[in-house]
Write an enzyme that holds these catalytic residues in place. Structure first.
Site: not given
Ligand code: UD1
Ligand code: UDP
Length: 368
Positions: A211
């Protein structure tokens, strides 16, 4: 038991991993009973599979307030959160604010608290990738700079802060995600059965997630990652729960129908724990999942150039393979042929004491 004079703190969360971290610390705060906690959800993550499911599974109290900020560019998203969090803090006037990790929600919460002069605790302080092109690195560095209480998961995190001249109110408490695995691992295995649902055998599949913006938003890197998934799936099933950011980039990729490749929606934390524990190898660019792999004793391949969790690489539990298909495939094959057990992760992450130490220190911060 809290009374009307019990100091109030505000916890700010918004993204999937923060719900998991906050769940264990919230429990510990309730046990310590020194403060009353109110929860603000920024709305950064909003799909049921990215948010609600964690509150339900982990018994995290419903947010006292959801700011509903949703997706936007970095500046707009962080700015909207900053303005909205500030309003809430002005109304509630808490004695301390707690933020987690390194997302835009973290930075917005930190800036709002710091500018209002409210003591700020940062859980997961001191992590560094030394890669300023990562939005998370900016968020971490700035949050640590304004935090009044820095709660570090590892020895190295403490050293990183010291190298930046930050030595006051720095505590190595351990990793709250280690506590979460301890707390929820057994109950997860009793409540959910993702292997049964997907027809998988323990030890005979690879779990994959991706991601990071640096991987999903670069067509070459994403192509390499998908090629690796498809190649690995020829010899062993690959389960790939897809983050919405990645899902949005997958339209039109021909490889997604490959036999043995299970592309599924994001799974719950309980399901993730079960899938992790029984996986032959975990392939990921997630920060949390690199550690969870180590905690479960499952070898990991990380699709990045660097990691904040260097101890996982140092002990041979994790291998950095960039986003290059041949390196990822080779690293998985190497891990699968291993017979040596991985070292115990507990000494690196605080033996399950991180949440109680964190809660005690937050209690002190709010009582000053
Ligand atoms: C964010 C964090 C990242 C973290 C990740 C955990 C920042 C800069 N990044 O990244 O550090 O590892 O969360 O998962 O804060 N979207 C949906 N539904 C949701 C959430 C997101 O459709 O419930 C889509 C939206 O189109 C959005 C994109 O995912 O634009 C990215 O979501 P965003 O929260 O901006 O960043 P993450 O990649 O989730
Ligand atoms: N996780 C989850 N469902 C998924 C993928 C990840 O519950 O489909 C959990 C995972 O066990 C971990 C956390 O989400 O505890 C990690 O989140 P993510 O990878 O989104 O973010 P990061 O840790 O890289 O910030």
């Amino acid at each position: 038991m809290s009374s009307p004079s019990t100091p109030e703190i505000v916890t700010i969360v918004g993204a999937r991993p923060q719900f998991i971290k906050a769940a264990v610390v919230s429990r510990a705060l309730a046990e310590v009973g020194q403060v009353r906690e109110r929860l603000v959800h920024t709305g950064q993550h909003y799909d049921a599979t990215m948010s609600e499911v964690f509150f339900e599974e982990l018994g995290l109290p419903k947010p006292d307030c959801n700011l509903g900020v949703g997706p936007a560019g970095h500046g707009a998203q962080t700015g909207r959160m900053l303005a909205a969090v500030e309003e809430v803090l002005l109304e509630w006037r808490p004695r301390a604010v707690v933020v987690y990790g390194d997302t835009n929600s973290t930075l917005a919460g930190a800036l709002a608290a710091a500018k209002l002069g409210i003591p700020l605790a940062h859980v997961e302080a001191g992590l560094r990738s030394f890669e300023r092109t990562m939005p998370e690195e900016i968020n971490r560095v700035l949050t640590d700079r304004v935090a009044d209480l820095l709660l570090c998961p590892t020895t190295q995190a403490v050293e990183h802060l010291a190298a930046e001249g930050i030595t006051r109110n720095v505590h190595q408490v351990g990793d709250v995600m280690f506590d979460a695995v301890r707390l929820f691992g057994e109950v997860a295995a009793r409540r959910v059965d993702p292997l049964g649902k997907l027809g998988l055998k323990p030890g005979e599949y690879v779990l994959m997630t991706c991601h990071r913006a640096g991987n999903t938003d670069d067509a070459d890197r994403l192509g390499q990652i998908l090629k690796a998934a498809e190649t690995i799936a020829r010899s062993v099933p690959v389960v790939f729960p897809v983050h919405p950011r990645t899902r949005a980039r997958l339209t039109g990729w021909p490889l997604l129908d490959a036999k043995g490749l299970h592309i599924i929606p994001p799974v719950s934390y309980f399901e993730t724990l079960c899938l992790e524990r029984e996986a032959a190898v975990i392939v990921t660019d997630s920060g949390g999942m690199q550690k969870e792999a180590f905690i479960w004793g499952v070898p990991c391949v990380t699709m990045r150039e660097e990691t904040e969790w260097t101890e996982t690489v140092d002990v041979g539990a994790n291998c950095l393979a960039s986003a290059q298909a041949d390196r990822i495939v080779q690293a998985v094959a190497d891990h699968r042929s291993r017979t040596d057990p991985l070292p115990d992760a507990a000494p690196y992450y605080g033996h399950g004491q991180a949440a109680s130490r964190t809660a005690a220190l937050i209690g002190q911060l709010a009582s000053i």
